[in-house]
Write a protein that holds these residues in place. Structure first.
Motif, PDB file in Angstrom:
ATOM      1  N   VAL A  70      28.941  30.431  71.232  1.00 34.73           N
ATOM      2  CA  VAL A  70      27.809  29.768  70.175  1.00 34.73           C
ATOM      3  C   VAL A  70      27.838  30.915  69.169  1.00 34.73           C
ATOM      4  N   HIS A  71      27.989  30.319  67.957  1.00 32.80           N
ATOM      5  CA  HIS A  71      28.359  31.232  66.805  1.00 32.80           C
ATOM      6  C   HIS A  71      27.046  31.780  66.246  1.00 32.80           C
ATOM      7  N   ILE A  72      25.666  31.603  66.736  1.00 34.25           N
ATOM      8  CA  ILE A  72      24.771  32.459  66.399  1.00 34.25           C
ATOM      9  C   ILE A  72      23.955  32.312  67.742  1.00 34.25           C
ATOM     10  N   GLY A  73      23.378  33.668  68.201  1.00 31.66           N
ATOM     11  CA  GLY A  73      22.799  33.726  69.587  1.00 31.66           C
ATOM     12  C   GLY A  73      21.869  35.095  69.609  1.00 31.66           C
ATOM     13  N   ASP A  74      21.299  35.288  70.620  1.00 28.72           N
ATOM     14  CA  ASP A  74      20.640  36.346  70.843  1.00 28.72           C
ATOM     15  C   ASP A  74      21.474  37.681  71.063  1.00 28.72           C
ATOM     16  N   PRO A  75      20.938  39.057  70.444  1.00 32.83           N
ATOM     17  CA  PRO A  75      21.812  40.199  70.569  1.00 32.83           C
ATOM     18  C   PRO A  75      22.244  40.573  71.974  1.00 32.83           C
ATOM     19  N   THR A 116      25.396  30.122  53.608  1.00 29.54           N
ATOM     20  CA  THR A 116      23.857  30.020  53.516  1.00 29.54           C
ATOM     21  C   THR A 116      23.315  29.487  54.686  1.00 29.54           C
ATOM     22  N   THR A 117      23.776  28.210  55.047  1.00 32.78           N
ATOM     23  CA  THR A 117      23.014  27.579  55.998  1.00 32.78           C
ATOM     24  C   THR A 117      22.966  28.073  57.375  1.00 32.78           C
ATOM     25  N   GLN A 118      24.233  28.917  57.585  1.00 31.70           N
ATOM     26  CA  GLN A 118      24.309  29.718  58.929  1.00 31.70           C
ATOM     27  C   GLN A 118      23.226  31.008  58.905  1.00 31.70           C
ATOM     28  N   VAL A 119      22.913  31.621  57.533  1.00 31.28           N
ATOM     29  CA  VAL A 119      22.072  32.494  57.565  1.00 31.28           C
ATOM     30  C   VAL A 119      20.490  32.042  57.710  1.00 31.28           C
ATOM     31  N   GLY A 120      20.389  30.876  56.903  1.00 32.10           N
ATOM     32  CA  GLY A 120      19.028  30.313  57.003  1.00 32.10           C
ATOM     33  C   GLY A 120      18.770  29.962  58.578  1.00 32.10           C
ATOM     34  N   MET A 121      19.728  29.421  59.257  1.00 32.74           N
ATOM     35  CA  MET A 121      19.405  28.920  60.440  1.00 32.74           C
ATOM     36  C   MET A 121      19.293  30.347  61.640  1.00 32.74           C
ATOM     37  N   MET A 122      19.985  31.135  61.124  1.00 37.77           N
ATOM     38  CA  MET A 122      19.840  32.508  62.006  1.00 37.77           C
ATOM     39  C   MET A 122      18.233  33.029  61.907  1.00 37.77           C
ATOM     40  N   LYS A 123      17.793  33.074  60.426  1.00 35.84           N
ATOM     41  CA  LYS A 123      16.379  33.659  60.190  1.00 35.84           C
ATOM     42  C   LYS A 123      15.435  32.545  60.848  1.00 35.84           C
ATOM     43  N   LEU A 124      15.748  31.290  60.601  1.00 37.98           N
ATOM     44  CA  LEU A 124      14.630  30.310  61.257  1.00 37.98           C
ATOM     45  C   LEU A 124      14.459  30.410  62.594  1.00 37.98           C
ATOM     46  N   LEU A 125      15.647  30.602  63.439  1.00 28.44           N
ATOM     47  CA  LEU A 125      15.687  30.603  64.939  1.00 28.44           C
ATOM     48  C   LEU A 125      15.406  32.086  65.692  1.00 28.44           C
ATOM     49  N   ASP A 126      15.580  32.953  64.521  1.00 24.71           N
ATOM     50  CA  ASP A 126      15.462  34.434  65.037  1.00 24.71           C
ATOM     51  C   ASP A 126      16.527  34.750  65.943  1.00 24.71           C
ATOM     52  N   GLY A 200       8.348  28.032  69.772  1.00 20.99           N
ATOM     53  CA  GLY A 200       9.846  27.917  69.289  1.00 20.99           C
ATOM     54  C   GLY A 200      10.180  26.279  69.831  1.00 20.99           C
ATOM     55  N   SER A 201       9.535  25.664  69.416  1.00 24.63           N
ATOM     56  CA  SER A 201       9.900  24.074  69.549  1.00 24.63           C
ATOM     57  C   SER A 201      11.303  23.710  68.810  1.00 24.63           C
ATOM     58  N   LEU A 202      11.345  24.032  67.928  1.00 24.17           N
ATOM     59  CA  LEU A 202      12.339  23.583  66.865  1.00 24.17           C
ATOM     60  C   LEU A 202      13.649  24.368  67.426  1.00 24.17           C
ATOM     61  N   LYS A 203      13.667  25.608  67.912  1.00 24.48           N
ATOM     62  CA  LYS A 203      14.805  26.511  68.802  1.00 24.48           C
ATOM     63  C   LYS A 203      15.262  25.610  69.920  1.00 24.48           C
ATOM     64  N   ILE A 204      14.366  25.082  70.714  1.00 28.54           N
ATOM     65  CA  ILE A 204      14.416  24.393  72.096  1.00 28.54           C
ATOM     66  C   ILE A 204      15.295  22.804  71.611  1.00 28.54           C
ATOM     67  N   LEU A 205      14.928  22.332  70.563  1.00 27.91           N
ATOM     68  CA  LEU A 205      15.501  21.176  69.971  1.00 27.91           C
ATOM     69  C   LEU A 205      16.924  21.391  69.929  1.00 27.91           C
ATOM     70  N   ALA A 206      17.205  22.461  68.997  1.00 27.16           N
ATOM     71  CA  ALA A 206      18.482  22.943  68.509  1.00 27.16           C
ATOM     72  C   ALA A 206      19.241  23.371  69.737  1.00 27.16           C
ATOM     73  N   ASP A 282      23.289  33.626  79.455  1.00 26.48           N
ATOM     74  CA  ASP A 282      22.225  33.333  78.544  1.00 26.48           C
ATOM     75  C   ASP A 282      22.658  33.466  77.076  1.00 26.48           C
ATOM     76  N   ALA A 283      22.676  32.537  76.180  1.00 27.18           N
ATOM     77  CA  ALA A 283      22.947  32.646  74.734  1.00 27.18           C
ATOM     78  C   ALA A 283      21.615  32.748  74.145  1.00 27.18           C
ATOM     79  N   TRP A 284      20.794  31.877  74.243  1.00 28.75           N
ATOM     80  CA  TRP A 284      19.365  31.867  73.392  1.00 28.75           C
ATOM     81  C   TRP A 284      18.239  31.860  74.649  1.00 28.75           C
ATOM     82  N   GLN A 285      17.359  32.872  74.504  1.00 26.66           N
ATOM     83  CA  GLN A 285      16.215  32.869  75.345  1.00 26.66           C
ATOM     84  C   GLN A 285      15.253  31.801  74.742  1.00 26.66           C
ATOM     85  N   LEU A 286      14.675  30.973  75.499  1.00 21.93           N
ATOM     86  CA  LEU A 286      13.963  29.906  75.052  1.00 21.93           C
ATOM     87  C   LEU A 286      12.256  30.127  75.445  1.00 21.93           C
TER      88      LEU A 286
END
Length: 301
Positions: A70-75, A116-126, A200-206, A282-286
Motif C-alpha cells: 500500500v503506497h502510504i503507510g506507517d513508517p 497533491t491528493t496523496q500528500v493530503g491523504m498522508m497528512k490527514l491519516l498521519d 481515527g474513524s476516518l482512517k478506519i474507514l479508509a 501491519d501496514a496501518w496501526q488503527l
C-alpha cells in the motif's frame, strides 16, 4: 452523494484497490489485504499480505513471494519491509519511471511523483509515503516495470487513457452508491469505532476501503488485458524469469496490492508455481500500536 461516499471514492481512487473476484486454483479464496481485529473485535491494523510460492514439481530451491504494497503507510511497516528485503536474492519493484530516475542520486527528485491528493491523504491519516521510506537503492532491488514511454504506448495500443480510467472510477462509485445510498455500511463501521472509544474513524474507514476486494472490481476492466495491471504485471513476470535464469533462488515481487490477483494467476499459469503460505504485515496501526518514526518530515512538503 454523502460525504462518506466521497471518502470511499477518494480511497478507491488513491490506492487503486481494484482487485478481481475470480476464483483461483487450489480451492482457496484469494486474500491480499485485510483489517485485523483485536480481542474485542475492534479494528487493530490494516494488513498487507506476503504470499509464498514454489514450483509445483517440488523443487524447494526456488521461492517466489508476492509482497503486496500500500503506497502510504506507517513508517514501522516500511521499516519491517526493508528488513525483510535483505533476505532476498532479488526484489522486483514497481515504478513507472525512466531508468535515469532509479539511481540513489535521484531519490529526492522522485518526490515530484507524489500528487497533491496523496500528500493530503498522508497528512490527514498521519502516514508516510512508500517512496520516502523504502530503500530503493539496495543492491538487490531490480526495476520490473514499464517506463513512461512504454506505459503510454501500451495504453494507446489498448485504446486506454487516463480519461477512460477516470470515468471507470466514477461509474464504479455510482454503482457503489446505488447499492448503499444512505451510507449504512460506512455508518456501521464508523459507529462501531466511535462507540468502542477508538479515535481515527476516518482512517478506519479508509482501511476497510483498501482491504475491500469488491468495491472497485469494474474500475480497470479485465485485469489481464489492461495496461495498468496486465501489461505491467507481464513485465514483472518477464523480469522474474530473467532473474531465475540468472540463478536467483529467493525472489520477492514488491507491487501494489491491486496487482496481486492477476500476478498470482501468471505465477501459476506461466511459471507452474503453486501457493505455499501467507504471512501478514501491519501496514496501518488503527489502535495504539507502534507506528514508527518517518524518515521524511511531511510538514516540509
Amino acid at each position: 452523494m454523502t460525504a462518506l461516499h466521497t471518502v470511499r471514492l477518494a480511497a478507491i481512487g488513491l490506492f487503486f484497490a481494484a482487485v478481481s473476484s475470480s476464483a483461483f486454483a487450489q480451492d482457496r479464496a484469494p486474500e491480499f489485504a485485510r483489517v485485523d481485529l483485536d480481542e474485542n473485535d475492534r479494528p487493530r491494523a490494516l494488513q498487507m499480505s506476503i504470499l509464498s510460492y514454489a514450483p509445483a514439481d517440488g523443487d524447494r530451491l526456488l521461492e517466489v513471494d508476492l509482497i503486496g504494497a500500500v503506497h502510504i503507510g506507517d513508517p514501522a511497516y516500511y521499516h519491517e519491509l526493508n528488513e525483510r528485503f535483505r533476505e532476498y536474492d532479488a526484489v522486483l519493484f514497481e515504478l513507472i519511471a525512466p531508468e535515469d530516475a532509479l539511481g540513489p542520486s535521484s531519490q529526492e527528485s522522485r518526490g515530484g511523483i507524489i500528487s497533491t491528493t496523496q500528500v493530503g491523504m498522508m497528512k490527514l491519516l498521519d502516514l508516510s509515503f512508500q517512496l520516502d521510506e523504502i530503500s530503493y537503492d539496495a543492491a538487490n532491488f531490480v526495476h520490473a516495470d514499464l517506463s513512461p514511454r512504454e506505459m503510454r504506448e501500451s495504453m494507446e495500443e489498448r485504446g486506454e487513457s487516463l480519461y477512460v480510467y477516470f470515468w471507470r472510477i466514477f461509474f464504479a462509485s455510482l454503482e457503489d452508491y446505488a447499492r448503499d445510498p444512505l451510507g449504512l455500511q460506512d455508518m456501521e463501521i464508523l459507529s462501531g469505532a466511535i462507540t468502542s472509544g477508538q479515535d481515527g474513524s476516518l482512517k478506519i474507514l479508509a482501511a476497510y476501503e483498501v482491504a475491500n476486494q469488491k468495491n472497485a472490481q469494474n474500475m480497470l476492466g479485465d485485469d489481464s488485458e489492461n495496461a495498468v495491471i496486465g501489461a505491467r504485471n507481464q513485465r514483472a513476470i518477464d523480469v522474474l524469469q530473467r532473474e531465475i535464469n540468472a540463478g536467483a533462488k529467493r525472489i520477492g515481487i514488491f507491487y501494489g496490492v491491486a496487482h496481486m490477483p492477476d500476478m498470482e494467476e501468471r505465477l501459476l499459469e506461466q511459471l507452474g508455481l503453486t501457493y505455499e503460505s501467507t504471512d501478514w504485515v501491519d501496514a496501518w496501526q488503527l489502535g495504539d500500536g507502534d507506528r514508527g518514526t518517518p524518515r521524511k518530515n511531511l510538514n516540509n512538503m
